[in-house]
Every structure is written in structure tokens, then in C-alpha cells.
Design an enzyme around this catalytic site. Structure first.
Site, short mmCIF file in Angstrom:
data_model
loop_
_atom_site.label_atom_id
_atom_site.label_comp_id
_atom_site.label_asym_id
_atom_site.label_seq_id
_atom_site.Cartn_x
_atom_site.Cartn_y
_atom_site.Cartn_z
N LEU A 494 0.82 -1.20 0.00
CA LEU A 494 0.00 0.00 0.00
C LEU A 494 0.86 1.26 0.00
O LEU A 494 1.87 1.32 0.70
CB LEU A 494 -0.91 0.04 1.24
CG LEU A 494 -1.91 -1.09 1.42
CD1 LEU A 494 -2.62 -0.95 2.77
CD2 LEU A 494 -2.93 -1.12 0.30
N CYS A 495 0.47 2.24 -0.78
CA CYS A 495 1.07 3.57 -0.73
C CYS A 495 -0.07 4.58 -0.75
O CYS A 495 -1.22 4.22 -0.52
CB CYS A 495 2.06 3.78 -1.87
SG CYS A 495 1.28 3.86 -3.50
N GLN A 496 0.23 5.84 -1.05
CA GLN A 496 -0.82 6.85 -1.03
C GLN A 496 -1.71 6.82 -2.25
O GLN A 496 -2.92 6.96 -2.15
CB GLN A 496 -0.19 8.24 -0.88
CG GLN A 496 0.44 8.49 0.48
CD GLN A 496 -0.59 8.60 1.59
OE1 GLN A 496 -1.79 8.66 1.34
NE2 GLN A 496 -0.14 8.61 2.82
N GLY A 498 -1.27 4.42 -5.04
CA GLY A 498 -1.25 3.16 -5.78
C GLY A 498 -0.14 3.09 -6.81
O GLY A 498 -0.08 2.12 -7.57
N TYR A 526 -3.64 3.24 -0.05
CA TYR A 526 -4.16 3.13 1.32
C TYR A 526 -5.52 3.83 1.39
O TYR A 526 -5.70 4.94 0.88
CB TYR A 526 -3.20 3.78 2.31
CG TYR A 526 -3.64 3.61 3.75
CD1 TYR A 526 -3.23 2.51 4.49
CD2 TYR A 526 -4.49 4.53 4.36
CE1 TYR A 526 -3.65 2.33 5.80
CE2 TYR A 526 -4.91 4.36 5.67
CZ TYR A 526 -4.49 3.27 6.38
OH TYR A 526 -4.91 3.08 7.68
#
Length: 591
Positions: A494-496, A498, A526
Site C-alpha cells: 500500500l502507498c498513497q 497506488g 491506502y
């Protein structure tokens, strides 16, 4: 400079707490969920409007058909946002509730939609038909949509937490029982909104959504000024510089203005007036964040083509493609830019200079502001020209911005280049060339999901030899362990937004495939992860989302899986090295 950064770093726990605030997160995640509506509707807007620049106008029936699709999607944006924000806020509320007594987010979404409609729309009734007034159902109603979502979530939590619900016998099926469980909080929500709407209209003579706009309009006006724009986008870059994802903190506070101003600009342009709003989504995507936060587009080209340092050239060549598409984490963490005192000044002030240049062109040269929305991954120069409707002044402004960014970054780039060259002078040229070539290749392959298993294994073995460990057994031992532990496992990164999460997810997938390991990986933003968690064994947070670890741990505890957060350099290293990434996942799963 280092003392200043040290002071800023001391505030990182506070910044992380702001980023984790459940109200701001719900706005951010709810808004991200409706981005497809904005982008989809803008396609029809572009097709309908852009040809007018060259004197071409669609026939009325085609023009009406194009605008119908726009109005029926963008025109109900706030309704959709009320639902999506309520959903994400309910997810956040559920972290504080027992696993066997959770808020039904679907019921919460329905209540938020009805509550929003009560607060923002008047009934239109004629002899022929009846319906809703749509004035505040689009971007103008976003603030009211957020309020409706939060009030709904708070009421639901109050009743669900205290078990003030209609309880059914155990023999009743769970889906039927859940329906009755929702009756009391749902009814209270609608009643509260209904009574408040009656009282508010009686007191002021207009709907609550109109009142919200009137209250916040001075703030929107101030934010659109030079000082307001500097504070907003200076803060966004400053947070990122110390390792906290700036947009997560700043963007939720201005999300409504970003979209509403774009809508106002388009309406003004269609009416033959000046589209004067500067603070828009397009300005943020393509002017402020040209090449990612910090306006790093010109910097990556400097690294790639002007650097004398072999390491900087290697990083530049590996990062140039993702940075062109606004994914600049490979540059931020591999260079590094984050917490690097050399780049503090240009990283914070280049975005401010960019947005001020845009405002000067709008205020003094009569250029229209951004009217069209495109995906944030569109390269900055292309997004700027298209978002501004191919105005001739847009080309001039773009050239000036690139020149200014170059001028701001170049002195600091040269200083860092000299510093790296001095460090490299102490290493033999052969060793340095091999090291940088390998680093660039692995970073590029990891981003594209093309990690070379043999080269990765060889690199790991070489490092083991230097450390005094047996070369023959180092890689096979890691590989054997990973193979036995990871077969049938599933990993979610997960990141901010995608984008960065794909670095590690692709590297893991490719490395596992070439080693014959049955490992499934996925990358996501996320906020969209809650419903996916039961399908995965391990969740890995990219560096810019690491501040959410405490909340993610609560989510994972409910479904019985594990989670971990990565540091910046660690994440890039794992993305470059298949053996290390597999060993990392194996280690986390074995804990």
C-alpha cells in the site's frame, strides 16, 4: 540548514498525527474514490469544449448529448462523495469497535446520501414533473457532503457502540438481523437532518449547503491569493521533505475548493467571462507537482544528463520514467531528496514559484485558469497544456516554469553533484561503474516488474562474500527459506496513490515467479484496502504511508493478518533486490 531540518524533524510525530486524523483521512479517501467521476466527466467536457478554440462547434444534438453525460456525472459529485466519505469514516470508526459489533457501512452510506439531500436540495414541483434542485449536488456541495458523512458516522457509532439497536432472536438469519440492527441509527440520522433542515431554512431562508458556501467563501478567496497559495503548497512540500506524505495532510482541507474552482472556471469560460480561479485540481497536479511533489521534473533530467557523479546518473536514468508520470518516490528516496539538506530550499520553493507564475499569468495577462481535469499521472507539461485548453499563453507559461525550476534547482544540484563526485573519487572506477550500473538496472527493472533473478542472486552472493559469509550458501539458503515459507502466500503493498506500491509488488511477483514460488502480490492505495484485507496474509506500507501503521494494525487484527511499514531507503533496496524482498516478506510472516 541541518539545524533547521533537525527542528522540523522534531515535529514529525505531530505531522504524522495530523496525517492519521480520521476526519482528514475520510475526506481524502472519500475524495479519491470519486476521482473516476471527475476524470470521466472531463473527457466529455474536453470533447465538447476544446474544439471551440479553433472555431468548431458541434451540432446542438451532439453538444447536448456530450454535456448530458458531464452533468449526470459531475453534476452529482457531492452525492457520491457523501457516500464514499461516509464509508471510509465508518471504516475508521469500526477500528474502535469490537469485531462482532461493527457499523454497517452500506447503511451508513445510504443515510449520508439522504441526509445530504435534505441539507442541500430544494424540491422542484410543476404540473408536468417534480424533482431536485441540482445547484448544490455537484462540486458546490462537497463541504456539506463531508459534514453529512461525519454526522452520520458519529450517530451510528453512538448507537452501535452502546448496543442501542433492535435485537432479533438468534434464530433470525444474520442478514435479516443486521437490517433491524440498522433501523434505530438510520432513523435517528434522517430525523436529525430533517429537523435541522427545517429549523435552518426557517431561520435563514435558504438551504444549509448555501450557508456553508457563504461561510467558507472568504477562506477560499484567501487561499487563492499569493500568501495562501504559498502556505498551502509550501507546507505540502515541507511535510514530504521530512518523510510525511504532504498531500495527505494538506489536500483534504482544500479538496472542496480544488474541484469547485475548476467547475467555476469552466462555467465562467462558457459564459464568455474570465476563468480567474488559481487554486484548482489541475494546477496542483500539473503545475505545483510537475514531476511529483517538489516539482522534480527538471531535477530528474539534471540527474540523468548533467550529473558528473555516476551514482546520480544511475539514479536519474532509473527514475526518469516514473518521475515523468508524477511518481517521484524512486528519486526522493534513492537520491535521496527527502531529508537531504542540499535540496531543502528548491524542493520547498519551486512549487511556490510555479503556482505564483500561474497566478501572474491569470491575474495580469488574462489567461484562463484550469478548466479540465485529467489523471494525475499525465506528464506535467501535457496536463498543463490540455488542462488550460491549449491557450497560447499556456505554452509560454510552461516554458517559463521549466526555466525557473531549472534555475532554482541547478545550484543545489551542482553542489550535491560535487559532493558525490568527491565521495566517488575514493572508490575505484571499475567498482563504481559496476555498482551504479547494477543499481540503475535493478531500480528500473523493479519499477517495470522485470527483476533479473540471476543478477539479483549474484549481487547478494557478492555481498555475502564481502561480509565474510560463504558465497555458495548465502543465496540458496535465503531462497530455500523463502520458497518453503511463501508458497501460497499473498502480499498487499500500500502507498498513497497506488503508484509507488507497484515498485515492490512487481519486484516480489517477478522474483517469486522466476524462483518457482507461488506468491501472489497486489498494489493498492491506502484507504481502498479495508475490504481487501481478508484476501492477504501480509500488508506492507510504503514509506509515504508509514504513518498509518497504527491504524493498519487495528484493521489487520480484525482479520488475523500481519502488517509492516518500510523506511525510504529500505523500500527502494527491497524493490531492487529480489532475494532481500522475498527474505523480508518471509521474515515478517514468520514473526
Amino acid at each position: 540548514m541541518e539545524q533547521l531540518i533537525a527542528i522540523i524533524e522534531k515535529g514529525q510525530p505531530f505531522f504524522n498525527a495530523i496525517a492519521r486524523n480520521k476526519y482528514l483521512k475520510a475526506i481524502r479517501d472519500g475524495f479519491i474514490s470519486v476521482i473516476p467521476i471527475i476524470i470521466f466527466s472531463s473527457i466529455f467536457c474536453l470533447v465538447a469544449s476544446v474544439p471551440n478554440i479553433w472555431g468548431f462547434y458541434w451540432p446542438d444534438d451532439i453538444n447536448n448529448a456530450l454535456w448530458k453525460c458531464y452533468n449526470y456525472s459531475m453534476g452529482i459529485l457531492a452525492i457520491a462523495c457523501a457516500a464514499t466519505t461516509a464509508k471510509h469514516f465508518a471504516d475508521a470508526q469500526n477500528r474502535d469497535l469490537p469485531k462482532n459489533n461493527q457499523i454497517n457501512f452500506i447503511s451508513c452510506m445510504c443515510a449520508a446520501i439522504i441526509g445530504f439531500l435534505l441539507l442541500s436540495s430544494d424540491t422542484i414541483a410543476t404540473d408536468a414533473a417534480s424533482g431536485f434542485n441540482t445547484t448544490y449536488l455537484g462540486s458546490k456541495g462537497l463541504l456539506t457532503a463531508f459534514i453529512a458523512a461525519f454526522v452520520t458516522g458519529i450517530i451510528y457509532k453512538f448507537f452501535i457502540k452502546r448496543n442501542i439497536t433492535v435485537k432479533m432472536p438468534e434464530q433470525v438469519p444474520p442478514n435479516i438481523s443486521q437490517t433491524f440492527k440498522d433501523i434505530i441509527p438510520f432513523s435517528v440520522c434522517i430525523t436529525v437532518f430533517w429537523v435541522f433542515d427545517i429549523v435552518f431554512r426557517a431561520a435563514f431562508g435558504f438551504c444549509f449547503a448555501q450557508g456553508v458556501i457563504q461561510v467558507f467563501q472568504p477562506l477560499f478567496t484567501a487561499a487563492d491569493g499569493y500568501i495562501g497559495l504559498a502556505v498551502i503548497y509550501g507546507a505540502m512540500s515541507l511535510f514530504w521533505f521530512v518523510g510525511v506524505h504532504g498531500p495527505s495532510i494538506v489536500e483534504p482541507t482544500i479538496a472542496a475548493a480544488l474541484v469547485a474552482n475548476m467547475t467555476d472556471n469552466l462555467a465562467a469560460f462558457q459564459a464568455g467571462q474570465h476563468a480567474s480561479a488559481v487554486l484548482t485540481q489541475g494546477a496542483q497536479y500539473f503545475v505545483v507537482c510537475m514531476g511529483g511533489t517538489g516539482a522534480t521534473l527538471v531535477l530528474v533530467f539534471m540527474f540523468c544528463f548533467l550529473a558528473k557523479s555516476q551514482e546520480m546518473r544511475a539514479v536519474g536514468k532509473a527514475a526518469i520514467v516514473p518521475v515523468c508520470f508524477a511518481v517521484n518516490e524512486p528519486l526522493l528516496f534513492a537520491a535521496p531528496i527527502v531529508l537531504n539538506p542540499v535540496f531543502f530550499v528548491p524542493f520547498v520553493f519551486a512549487p511556490i514559484a510555479n503556482i505564483w507564475i500561474l497566478k501572474i499569468f491569470i491575474d495580469f495577462l488574462g489567461m484562463n485558469g484550469f478548466m479540465y481535469t485529467l489523471p494525475w499521472t499525465v506528464p506535467g507539461p501535457i496536463g498543463t497544456i490540455m488542462g488550460l485548453g491549449f491557450q497560447p499563453l499556456a505554452f509560454v507559461m510552461l516554458a517559463l516554469i521549466l526555466v525557473v525550476d531549472f534555475a532554482l534547482y541547478y545550484p543545489f544540484f551542482r553542489a550535491y553533484d560535487a559532493q558525490k563526485c568527491t565521495e566517488e573519487a575514493e572508490i575505484s572506477q571499475e567498482e563504481l561503474a559496476a555498482k551504479n550500473a547494477e543499481k540503475a538496472a535493478k531500480l528500473n527493472d523493479a519499477f517495470q516488474g522485470k527483476a533479473d533473478a540471476k543478477s539479483v542472486a549474484a549481487g547478494a552472493a557478492a555481498e555475502a562474500v564481502k561480509a565474510g559469509a560463504p558465497a555458495a550458501s548465502a543465496a540458496p539458503a535465503t531462497e530455500a527459506t523463502a520458497t518453503s515459507d511463501l508458497n501460497g502466500k499473498r502480499v498487499l503493498v500500500l502507498c498513497q496513490g497506488g503508484g509507488t506500491s507497484g515498485l515492490l509488488a512487481n519486484a516480489l511477483a517477478k522474483a517469486a515467479k522466476e524462483r518457482g514460488i507461488d506468491l501472489e502480490t497486489a498494489a493498492e492505495a491506502y484507504g481502498n484496502h479495508v475490504d481487501m484485507l481478508p484476501d492477504f496474509d501480509l500488508v506492507v506500507l510504503a514509506p509515504q504511508a508509514a504513518s498509518y501503521l497504527a491504524d493498519l494494525q487495528k484493521d489487520c487484527e480484525r482479520v488475523g493478518n500481519k502488517c509492516v511499514a518500510c523506511r525510504g531507503k529500505q523500500y527502494i533496496e527491497l524493490s531492487q533486490n529480489g532475494d532481500k524482498s522475498l527474505a523480508f516478506v518471509s521474515e515478517q510472516l514468520s514473526k
